[in-house]
Scaffold this motif. Structure first.
Motif, PDB file in Angstrom:
ATOM      1  N   GLU A 139      -5.681   1.821   8.831  1.00 48.67           N
ATOM      2  CA  GLU A 139      -6.571   1.295   9.806  1.00 48.67           C
ATOM      3  C   GLU A 139      -5.925  -0.138   9.281  1.00 48.67           C
ATOM      4  OE1 GLU A 139     -10.752  -1.357   8.141  1.00 48.67           O
ATOM      5  OE2 GLU A 139     -10.389   0.896   7.189  1.00 48.67           O
ATOM      6  N   GLN A 140      -5.248  -0.700   8.123  1.00 55.34           N
ATOM      7  CA  GLN A 140      -4.069  -1.823   8.146  1.00 55.34           C
ATOM      8  C   GLN A 140      -2.698  -1.115   9.566  1.00 55.34           C
ATOM      9  OE1 GLN A 140      -2.948  -1.635   4.642  1.00 55.34           O
ATOM     10  NE2 GLN A 140      -4.306  -2.938   3.168  1.00 55.34           N
ATOM     11  N   VAL A 151      -1.783   4.215  -1.229  1.00 58.19           N
ATOM     12  CA  VAL A 151      -2.883   3.937  -1.229  1.00 58.19           C
ATOM     13  C   VAL A 151      -3.506   5.139  -0.124  1.00 58.19           C
ATOM     14  CG1 VAL A 151      -4.709   2.156  -0.584  1.00 58.19           C
ATOM     15  CG2 VAL A 151      -2.926   1.324  -2.002  1.00 58.19           C
ATOM     16  N   THR A 178      -7.480   3.648   4.755  1.00 59.54           N
ATOM     17  CA  THR A 178      -6.631   2.688   4.366  1.00 59.54           C
ATOM     18  C   THR A 178      -5.467   1.918   4.990  1.00 59.54           C
ATOM     19  OG1 THR A 178      -7.785   2.756   2.210  1.00 59.54           O
ATOM     20  CG2 THR A 178      -6.604   0.735   2.645  1.00 59.54           C
ATOM     21  N   VAL A 179      -3.990   2.757   5.072  1.00 63.07           N
ATOM     22  CA  VAL A 179      -2.629   2.492   5.304  1.00 63.07           C
ATOM     23  C   VAL A 179      -2.946   2.040   7.289  1.00 63.07           C
ATOM     24  CG1 VAL A 179      -0.429   3.117   6.033  1.00 63.07           C
ATOM     25  CG2 VAL A 179      -1.294   3.242   2.848  1.00 63.07           C
ATOM     26  N   ALA A 221       0.767  -1.487  -0.023  1.00 63.90           N
ATOM     27  CA  ALA A 221       0.109  -0.019  -0.198  1.00 63.90           C
ATOM     28  C   ALA A 221       1.228   1.466  -0.262  1.00 63.90           C
ATOM     29  CB  ALA A 221      -0.881   0.675   1.641  1.00 63.90           C
TER      30      ALA A 221
END
Length: 369
Positions: free
Chosen positions: A321-322, A314, A318-319, A309
């Motif tokens: 959250e991961q 990305v 999103t990053v 990512a």
């Protein structure tokens, strides 16, 4: 007969002659640095796959069950030392994390260090005369650990009261835990607590609020929350702050800079334990894997997703959250009993390292008897 007797006596004498036993001079407990974790490892665990189905279910190279980490089979050989299970103690590997993560065991100490330092310049929040006075106390010859702990506690209590850094003038507030693994810095805590905002805004408050102007322009709903906004202290920011702490300030924080520094209390490399302490239970055409092995495979998988990512650019949401999910898995890998980590309804509880060591069935009381 006399010759035989003399030979026998010389043989006995030779057996009794031996080197004096070695004695331990001392025993020191500490925390491993990144270099220590990498040095003790025989490989980097970088693949989540456990078995190669096309190759007669052989363990994957660079996977959590790589043969170089040892063996859990009575008939297998370790690929590193070529010894069977009864002679091989196992070998460590390591996982390289794409982003740093908080260590669940040292989170309280990380909060304490953050309370003592400026969140801009990373200096301990003491004036120069106070620094010299406390350093004299800590460096006094023959000082015992109890007295040292009392001095460090006095430094911590004094730094909690400081609102402006004596060196750079930056505003410093309260450090709070927000959830299980999240830390926030409430710079303007005293201003937020004042009723009806009667107090004048402290220096920097207007600039802090103005930093949200672009976001509130597109989402007016955020405007009512801006007044209570806090500064997020993610592991990457905390790591960069800790790296800036000087050796002298490490002494004021109760650390010996030659033995350990504050940045060592965050994960950048994760140890992967030998296979022999997390054996696979072989069945007909499958195997039942240990909790540590499955959790290790999950950590490797999420690390790969975050790395990809970041490479592809990305969306930051999103990053993040991961990244939070990765920290959660690492915390469960170490200690799954921390309140808030395990969620009900997600299968049986995972047994982390702490669960294997403590209690009547743990390694110390259950095996070392």
């Amino acid at each position: 007969m006399a010759i035989e007797a003399s030979q026998t006596s010389s043989t006995v004498k030779q057996q009794l002659v031996d080197q004096l036993p070695k004695r331990f001079k001392g025993l020191k407990f500490g925390i491993q640095s990144n270099q220590d974790i990498v040095n003790q490892a025989v490989l980097e665990v970088s693949d989540r796959m456990l078995y190669d189905i096309e190759n007669n279910r052989a363990p994957y190279r660079h996977g959590p069950l790589d043969p170089r980490l040892g063996t859990s089979s009575k008939t297998g050989l370790c690929a590193t030392c070529l010894q069977p299970l009864q002679d091989c103690v196992g070998h460590f590997g390591h996982v390289r994390l794409p982003l740093p993560a908080f260590h669940i065991g040292y989170l309280r100490y990380v909060v304490m260090v953050l309370q003592n330092i400026c969140k801009d310049c990373a200096r301990v929040l003491l004036t120069e005369p106070e620094r010299r006075q406390y350093l004299r106390e800590l460096r006094r010859p023959g000082i015992d650990n109890l007295r040292r702990s009392q001095v460090v506690k006095k430094i911590n209590d004094q730094c909690k009261k400081v609102r402006a850094c004596p060196r750079c003038g930056a505003v410093n507030g309260t450090i709070r835990k927000h959830g299980v693994l999240k830390l926030v810095h409430d710079k303007f805590a005293a201003y937020h607590k004042s009723t009806a905002q009667k107090k004048a805004p402290p220096p920097g408050k207007r600039a802090f609020d103005a930093s949200f102007a672009e976001a509130t322009k597109y989402n007016p709903e955020l405007e009512k929350h801006v007044r209570k906004a806090v500064d997020d202290l993610n592991p990457l920011r905390v790591l960069n702050l800790f790296k800036k702490i000087s050796p002298t300030d490490c002494e004021l924080l109760g650390l010996d800079p030659a033995e350990g520094r504050p940045e060592m209390f965050l994960w950048q490399y994760l140890p992967a334990p030998p296979v022999c302490i997390r054996p696979s239970v072989q069945q007909d055409n499958a195997s039942n894997e240990d909790d540590i092995t499955t959790k290790l495979a999950e950590i490797v998988y999420i690390s790969g997703l975050i790395r990809a990512a970041l490479h592809k650019g990305v969306a930051i949401a999103t990053v993040m959250e991961q990244w939070e999910y990765l920290q959660l898995q690492i915390a469960m890998y170490v200690n799954s009993d921390v309140p808030g980590l395990s969620q009900p309804g997600f299968g049986k509880a995972v047994r982390g390292f702490c669960q294997r060591l403590k209690g009547k069935q743990g390694r110390f009381r259950g095996n070392l008897t």
